[in-house]
Design a protein around this motif. Sequence first.
Motif, PDB file in Angstrom:
ATOM      1  N   THR A   1      -5.643  -4.472  -1.035  1.00  0.00           N
ATOM      2  CA  THR A   1      -5.464  -3.239  -1.805  1.00  0.00           C
ATOM      3  C   THR A   1      -5.027  -3.547  -3.234  1.00  0.00           C
ATOM      4  O   THR A   1      -5.499  -2.911  -4.187  1.00  0.00           O
ATOM      5  CB  THR A   1      -4.439  -2.328  -1.092  1.00  0.00           C
ATOM      6  OG1 THR A   1      -4.981  -1.947   0.185  1.00  0.00           O
ATOM      7  CG2 THR A   1      -4.143  -1.077  -1.900  1.00  0.00           C
TER       8      THR A   1
ATOM      9  N   ASN B   1      -4.813  -0.171   5.169  1.00  0.00           N
ATOM     10  CA  ASN B   1      -5.297  -0.623   3.864  1.00  0.00           C
ATOM     11  C   ASN B   1      -6.682  -0.070   3.531  1.00  0.00           C
ATOM     12  O   ASN B   1      -6.893   0.457   2.437  1.00  0.00           O
ATOM     13  CB  ASN B   1      -5.362  -2.160   3.836  1.00  0.00           C
ATOM     14  CG  ASN B   1      -4.023  -2.776   3.463  1.00  0.00           C
ATOM     15  OD1 ASN B   1      -3.705  -2.954   2.294  1.00  0.00           O
ATOM     16  ND2 ASN B   1      -3.215  -3.082   4.462  1.00  0.00           N
TER      17      ASN B   1
ATOM     18  N   ALA C   1      -7.578   3.015   0.851  1.00  0.00           N
ATOM     19  CA  ALA C   1      -8.216   2.704  -0.440  1.00  0.00           C
ATOM     20  C   ALA C   1      -9.471   3.562  -0.632  1.00  0.00           C
ATOM     21  O   ALA C   1      -9.704   4.127  -1.715  1.00  0.00           O
ATOM     22  CB  ALA C   1      -8.561   1.214  -0.506  1.00  0.00           C
TER      23      ALA C   1
END
Length: 632
Positions: free
Chosen positions: A55, A255, A259
């Motif tokens: 990330t 993650n 994102a």
Amino acid sequence: MPTRIADAQRRSLSDPESFWAEAATAIRWTRAPKRVLDDSRAPFYRWFPDGELNTCYNALDLHVDTGRAEQLALIYDSPVTGTLERFTFRQLRDQVARFAGALAAQGVVKGDRVILYMPMIPEAVVAMLACARLGAVHSVVFGGFAAPELATRIDDAQPKLIVCASCGIEATRVIAYKPLLDEAITLAAHKPKACIVKQRSQLTAAMVAGRDLDWDACVASATPAACVPVAATDPLYILYTSGTTGQPKGVVRDNGGHAVALKWSMQNVYGVQPGEVFWAASDVGWVVGHSYIVYGPLLNGNTTILFEGKPVGTPNAGTFWRVIADHRVCTLFTAPTAFRAIKKEDPEGKLIRDFDLRSLRALFLAGERSDPATLVWAETQLGVPVVDHWWQTETGWAIVANCLGIESLPVKHGSPTVAVPGWDVRVLDEGGHEVPRGTTGALVCKLPLPPGSLLTLWNADQRYFDAYLKEFPGYYKTADAGYIDDAGYVYVMARTDDIINVAGHRLSTGAMEEVLASHPDVAECAVIGVADELKGEVPLGLLVLRDGAARTPEQVVQDVVHRVRDVIGPVAAFKLATVVKRLPKTRSGKILRGTMKKIADSQPYKQPATIDDPAVLGEIDASLRDVGYAKR
Ligand code: COA
Ligand code: AMP
């Protein structure tokens, strides 16, 4: 409904996998996902199960590598310290890599938890991103929480390391953070291996030898760390939020889905393009700070503003306009309470005229219901679309909004507009059946939830299931009640549990009741949220004293006010309590909190059919009038 938003909603719900697979191409993966949705453990869903990414790489390094190295990533604007600092993507990446190196030197590796107890300073953002860089899991604890709350989170998250600053600054007061951390570590059963402390010039904290390390010294000797690829499904962070008891819920975010969803939301919900300046006037301790001070804007290549101040008093009600003008902010996101505070001090908006706000395209409001009066005031004063949007810590991004990046729909005051693509919002009755349009019921979202929403509660899959998925099988329970009109506009009216919203901060009255009940002279108690012109709601405690109480009623009231501040924190804003003879209850002994709230707010109410003794309501009415409520 006009076509573009309806079309996106339809595509996202009829074929979520291709919808989100397309959005996922905007993220740089170290291993691109071949599968989009893993439903093999439903109702526990996972997005992009075989994807791998970092990330922090997507938030910083990617932009450095693709032409944005010299663009500003972060502007730290602190009227409370008179500081302005600017960081390009390259500078921020370098600082984050170095601090990640400092964490690694202390043995922090992928999967380790790191608690951050930080004010709104650049080091808070650096520490979050440094954790993400290593694949470590950060858990930011809001500075307004007291030591026992911090201790509860330390014991739940079991951090290897804690990052803290010597102090925060609340308007003109310096608040020492480090003694609160020391106390929390004493209270907690789990002990971190080390604490890294940023010494601010306003206050130098005493250090514990052998445990505490100085931020600057750690960074000076650190070797920059590279990004560690993690599974899309690995946790990025835990964020604790109020539940119905004193035990907060550790919302876990992944993650990959995070994102993808946040980057998509920047362009589609907020209508913000890379390179523009985005400002979420919130705090990194809240979900808004995670999603829209740190991750969303940086993932999207935006300049983000870190504002250490308040909407009023730092130095005045013109401070928001000054920030917008100075940094050419295109989109502002804050809570309605901030605008109520500004409106109260500058009702005619005179201070607005002192600034050039031509860069501002839209104002987004969330965190609590937007009262139409405030919304209209903001629209009139700013002359830009004012978008109320509804979401929660759990969802991580907006469930219902006017998606300016897709299509701007006509505004209906009192409604945050329509379901955002990816969210299948329904209204159910107590039996779990869908109700007709216009009928109020439980607001739920059909599973699977889109990427970016919570995976589970930290170390508590069963609690996650029980709290959110059990009551309405196949749906996520938001614990908000409301309705959907014929045009698909959603109206969010009230919580169905004991959560209250104080100045955009989510608080549990149940947790406050636990504190009140621990007073030796309190036999019984209830905490209700009563209407407040500025904060939306504030908590009010009703206390029944034990026979032969050692302290006077006035003393007990003072004691419990102090106790809530010491145990939960100043953020609870618990300043009102009154002693009553008895509490109204049903025949089965359930305290009638909803009825008391209506009495306090001078709202019409029906005497519950199941009430044990109707005479109690008159007594409560009189007691509430004594403390300035229930004034009809
Ligand atoms: N560290 C230490 N103490 C903190 C704190 C922090 N990070 N944040 C708040 N506090 C304290 C405040 O000093 C105050 O203490 P006091 O009782 O001694 O005055 C108390 O906690 C309550 O704070 P707050 O809710 O911020 O109230 P306020 O009266 O200081 O300010 C507003 C009122 C409306 C100006 C303020 O709440 C605000 O700016 N709200 C914006 C909404 C927001 O950021 N929401 C987040 C979700 S979007
Ligand atoms: P939090 O988890 O702190 O973001 O608080 C989430 C809760 O705040 C929601 O469940 C709602 O009760 C309330 N909330 C947030 N945004 C809105 C909104 N736009 N309208 C009404 N209530 C909101």
